[in-house]
Design a protein around this motif. Structure first.
Motif, PDB file in Angstrom:
ATOM      1  N   VAL A 149       0.782  -1.115   0.024  1.00  0.00           N
ATOM      2  CA  VAL A 149       0.058   0.160  -0.158  1.00  0.00           C
ATOM      3  C   VAL A 149       0.756   1.374   0.069  1.00  0.00           C
ATOM      4  O   VAL A 149       0.808   2.270  -0.617  1.00  0.00           O
ATOM      5  CB  VAL A 149      -1.075  -0.014   1.170  1.00  0.00           C
ATOM      6  CG1 VAL A 149      -1.605   1.421   1.224  1.00  0.00           C
ATOM      7  CG2 VAL A 149      -2.010  -1.247   1.216  1.00  0.00           C
ATOM      8  N   THR A 150       1.807   1.218   1.000  1.00  0.00           N
ATOM      9  CA  THR A 150       2.724   2.495   0.953  1.00  0.00           C
ATOM     10  C   THR A 150       3.706   2.688  -0.141  1.00  0.00           C
ATOM     11  O   THR A 150       4.214   3.816  -0.468  1.00  0.00           O
ATOM     12  CB  THR A 150       3.218   2.354   2.445  1.00  0.00           C
ATOM     13  OG1 THR A 150       4.399   1.592   2.527  1.00  0.00           O
ATOM     14  CG2 THR A 150       2.403   2.433   3.469  1.00  0.00           C
ATOM     15  N   GLY A 151       4.110   1.550  -0.648  1.00  0.00           N
ATOM     16  CA  GLY A 151       5.079   1.664  -1.561  1.00  0.00           C
ATOM     17  C   GLY A 151       6.658   1.816  -0.953  1.00  0.00           C
ATOM     18  O   GLY A 151       7.905   2.072  -1.588  1.00  0.00           O
ATOM     19  N   VAL A 152       6.765   1.879   0.609  1.00  0.00           N
ATOM     20  CA  VAL A 152       7.912   1.965   1.309  1.00  0.00           C
ATOM     21  C   VAL A 152       8.378   0.629   1.519  1.00  0.00           C
ATOM     22  O   VAL A 152       7.844  -0.146   2.381  1.00  0.00           O
ATOM     23  CB  VAL A 152       7.567   2.854   2.570  1.00  0.00           C
ATOM     24  CG1 VAL A 152       8.852   2.985   3.260  1.00  0.00           C
ATOM     25  CG2 VAL A 152       7.150   3.906   2.331  1.00  0.00           C
ATOM     26  N   ASN A 153       9.566   0.279   0.916  1.00  0.00           N
ATOM     27  CA  ASN A 153       9.871  -1.132   0.948  1.00  0.00           C
ATOM     28  C   ASN A 153      11.251  -1.147   1.816  1.00  0.00           C
ATOM     29  O   ASN A 153      12.148  -2.057   1.546  1.00  0.00           O
ATOM     30  CB  ASN A 153      10.407  -1.595  -0.344  1.00  0.00           C
ATOM     31  CG  ASN A 153       9.071  -1.891  -1.467  1.00  0.00           C
ATOM     32  OD1 ASN A 153       8.321  -2.921  -0.896  1.00  0.00           O
ATOM     33  ND2 ASN A 153       8.916  -1.152  -2.244  1.00  0.00           N
ATOM     34  N   VAL A 154      11.456  -0.360   2.561  1.00  0.00           N
ATOM     35  CA  VAL A 154      12.729  -0.380   3.628  1.00  0.00           C
ATOM     36  C   VAL A 154      12.556  -1.660   4.448  1.00  0.00           C
ATOM     37  O   VAL A 154      11.400  -1.798   4.844  1.00  0.00           O
ATOM     38  CB  VAL A 154      12.814   1.047   4.154  1.00  0.00           C
ATOM     39  CG1 VAL A 154      14.123   0.986   5.422  1.00  0.00           C
ATOM     40  CG2 VAL A 154      12.883   2.261   3.537  1.00  0.00           C
ATOM     41  N   SER A 155      13.725  -2.280   4.427  1.00  0.00           N
ATOM     42  CA  SER A 155      13.848  -3.391   5.261  1.00  0.00           C
ATOM     43  C   SER A 155      13.341  -3.175   6.921  1.00  0.00           C
ATOM     44  O   SER A 155      13.920  -2.055   7.366  1.00  0.00           O
ATOM     45  CB  SER A 155      15.097  -3.953   5.379  1.00  0.00           C
ATOM     46  OG  SER A 155      15.448  -4.673   6.528  1.00  0.00           O
ATOM     47  N   VAL A 156      12.485  -4.077   7.260  1.00  0.00           N
ATOM     48  CA  VAL A 156      11.942  -3.717   8.575  1.00  0.00           C
ATOM     49  C   VAL A 156      13.051  -3.896   9.566  1.00  0.00           C
ATOM     50  O   VAL A 156      13.361  -3.341  10.635  1.00  0.00           O
ATOM     51  CB  VAL A 156      10.783  -4.595   9.080  1.00  0.00           C
ATOM     52  CG1 VAL A 156      10.381  -4.312  10.605  1.00  0.00           C
ATOM     53  CG2 VAL A 156       9.458  -4.139   8.134  1.00  0.00           C
ATOM     54  N   ARG A 157      13.630  -4.890   9.273  1.00  0.00           N
ATOM     55  CA  ARG A 157      15.021  -5.335   9.962  1.00  0.00           C
ATOM     56  C   ARG A 157      15.811  -3.851  10.353  1.00  0.00           C
ATOM     57  O   ARG A 157      16.530  -3.574  11.431  1.00  0.00           O
ATOM     58  CB  ARG A 157      15.716  -6.348   9.598  1.00  0.00           C
ATOM     59  CG  ARG A 157      17.116  -6.702  10.298  1.00  0.00           C
ATOM     60  CD  ARG A 157      16.701  -7.181  11.808  1.00  0.00           C
ATOM     61  NE  ARG A 157      18.100  -7.529  12.524  1.00  0.00           N
ATOM     62  CZ  ARG A 157      18.488  -6.345  13.418  1.00  0.00           C
ATOM     63  NH1 ARG A 157      18.158  -5.145  13.247  1.00  0.00           N
ATOM     64  NH2 ARG A 157      19.678  -6.703  13.901  1.00  0.00           N
ATOM     65  N   ASP A 158      16.252  -3.319   9.003  1.00  0.00           N
ATOM     66  CA  ASP A 158      17.017  -1.780   9.509  1.00  0.00           C
ATOM     67  C   ASP A 158      16.094  -0.915  10.108  1.00  0.00           C
ATOM     68  O   ASP A 158      16.843  -0.224  10.854  1.00  0.00           O
ATOM     69  CB  ASP A 158      17.063  -1.408   7.942  1.00  0.00           C
ATOM     70  CG  ASP A 158      18.067  -2.336   7.139  1.00  0.00           C
ATOM     71  OD1 ASP A 158      18.742  -3.158   7.806  1.00  0.00           O
ATOM     72  OD2 ASP A 158      18.094  -2.365   5.846  1.00  0.00           O
ATOM     73  N   VAL A 159      14.839  -0.738   9.891  1.00  0.00           N
ATOM     74  CA  VAL A 159      14.268   0.118  10.867  1.00  0.00           C
ATOM     75  C   VAL A 159      14.370   0.141  12.348  1.00  0.00           C
ATOM     76  O   VAL A 159      14.235   1.064  13.156  1.00  0.00           O
ATOM     77  CB  VAL A 159      12.878   0.038  10.349  1.00  0.00           C
ATOM     78  CG1 VAL A 159      11.658   1.058  11.330  1.00  0.00           C
ATOM     79  CG2 VAL A 159      12.601   0.374   8.887  1.00  0.00           C
ATOM     80  N   LEU A 160      14.460  -1.434  12.486  1.00  0.00           N
ATOM     81  CA  LEU A 160      14.356  -1.672  14.047  1.00  0.00           C
ATOM     82  C   LEU A 160      15.685  -1.472  14.707  1.00  0.00           C
ATOM     83  O   LEU A 160      15.796  -1.259  15.857  1.00  0.00           O
ATOM     84  CB  LEU A 160      13.797  -3.017  14.359  1.00  0.00           C
ATOM     85  CG  LEU A 160      12.321  -3.429  13.658  1.00  0.00           C
ATOM     86  CD1 LEU A 160      12.097  -4.848  14.301  1.00  0.00           C
ATOM     87  CD2 LEU A 160      11.612  -2.653  14.342  1.00  0.00           C
ATOM     88  N   GLU A 161      16.669  -1.193  13.987  1.00  0.00           N
ATOM     89  CA  GLU A 161      17.941  -0.957  14.424  1.00  0.00           C
ATOM     90  C   GLU A 161      17.930   0.328  15.408  1.00  0.00           C
ATOM     91  O   GLU A 161      17.884   1.266  15.215  1.00  0.00           O
ATOM     92  CB  GLU A 161      19.112  -0.937  13.257  1.00  0.00           C
ATOM     93  CG  GLU A 161      20.363  -0.527  13.924  1.00  0.00           C
ATOM     94  CD  GLU A 161      20.847  -2.238  14.452  1.00  0.00           C
ATOM     95  OE1 GLU A 161      21.639  -2.268  15.140  1.00  0.00           O
ATOM     96  OE2 GLU A 161      20.487  -3.179  13.556  1.00  0.00           O
ATOM     97  N   GLY A 162      18.304  -0.034  16.714  1.00  0.00           N
ATOM     98  CA  GLY A 162      18.368   0.958  17.686  1.00  0.00           C
ATOM     99  C   GLY A 162      16.998   1.756  18.068  1.00  0.00           C
ATOM    100  O   GLY A 162      17.097   2.928  18.508  1.00  0.00           O
TER     101      GLY A 162
END
Length: 307
Positions: A149-162
């Motif tokens: 839906v959002t088109g935001v394909n940033v890895s969730v694992r990377d988002v969770l860093e810190g």
């Protein structure tokens, strides 16, 4: 006091539809009976409101506040969890909705990534989520990952860093993506008090095998009793029984997809199966032909022998 894994969010959560009148206005009168239907008929004790299924991005901020307040008020003593989605394209409006959710008694909040001006990096997305969560620091906060839906394909694992250093109230992810490797990497490297709620109904069992703690989905509004049985079977080690139910859900949704399954079709199917009359969707989503919804409802009854 440090957060405890014993208090983490688990189980089945219905992503609720927003009731509208035939004129397209929010219909608060339906929310009480809707909650009764979920608890009494489907065995669902948690809801995710004003999300994708609830057509949140087609609602005004004022409407979303009215709905959040009504859901929270009517859920008291009946539901264990009311998670309010507060994501917006506007950071200011998202923070306003987060603060309001805290005021009206929500149990948690969640936000998807903005999808017009999209965050291009995990750091940018973390900063956006940090700002939203800061408006309701006492409420558990969940990132809502829904790249289709959002088109935001940033890895969730990377988002969770810190992320917990930036957002002390962070408690997990509503993971509505197909990338099970990303989900697995998140779960394997996360603290035990975080919850990962899988949001792709047709492959929930795969999410559970990877380690998801629970599920959030639209079909649990009318098939929650069966999916609860799936989750119980998996938890008890009866994988064959869980797989049989998952295959039935896949058969139903595969059939529905051939008829153009979307929020509008799904909402009409809910109307057919529950008898709640939640009204039409709001444009640009269009209502499906009643005959199509009846065909899907008939297929549901045939598959689950439940009508």
């Amino acid at each position: 006091m440090a957060p405890s894994a014993e208090n983490k969010l688990t189980g089945l959560i219905a992503a609720t539809f927003t009731p509208f009148t035939s004129q397209g206005e929010v219909n608060l009168e339906k929310i009480g009976p809707y909650i009764d239907y979920l608890t009494e008929k489907q065995g669902v004790n948690g809801i995710f409101v004003n999300g994708t299924t609830g057509e949140s991005m087609s609602l005004s901020v004022a409407e979303r506040k009215l709905l959040a307040e009504e859901w929270c008020q009517k859920a008291k003593g009946k539901l264990d969890q009311v998670i309010v989605h507060v994501g917006c394209l506007s950071l200011k409006e998202a923070k306003e909705l987060a603060a309001h959710a805290a005021e009206v008694g929500a149990d948690a909040i969640s936000a998807m990534a903005p999808f017009f001006f999209k965050p291009r990096t995990a750091a940018a997305l973390r900063s956006f989520l940090q700002e939203v969560a800061s408006a309701a620091p006492a409420l558990p906060f969940f990132y809502y990952h829904i790249p289709a839906v959002t088109g935001v394909n940033v890895s969730v694992r990377d988002v969770l860093e810190g992320i917990e250093e930036l957002i002390p109230s962070f408690r997990g992810v509503k993971f509505s993506g197909l990338d099970l490797m990303d989900l697995g990497r998140c779960i394997s490297s996360s603290p035990p008090h975080w919850s990962f709620l899988y949001g792709v109904d047709e492959q929930l069992l795969a999410g559970l095998v990877v380690g998801a703690d629970g599920a959030v989905g639209s079909t649990y509004n009318y098939a929650g009793c069966h999916v609860n049985a799936l989750m119980s079977a998996f938890k008890e080690g009866h994988v064959d029984g869980a797989r049989e139910i998952q295959f039935k859900m896949q058969e139903l949704l595969s059939y529905a997809m051939k008829l153009g399954f979307d929020v509008g079709v799904n909402k009409q199917l809910m109307n057919e199966l529950s008898g709640l009359s939640l009204g039409p969707p709001r444009l640009p989503v269009t209502a499906c032909p009643s005959a199509d919804a009846q065909l899907i409802a008939k297929k549901y009854c045939q598959i689950f022998n439940d009508c």
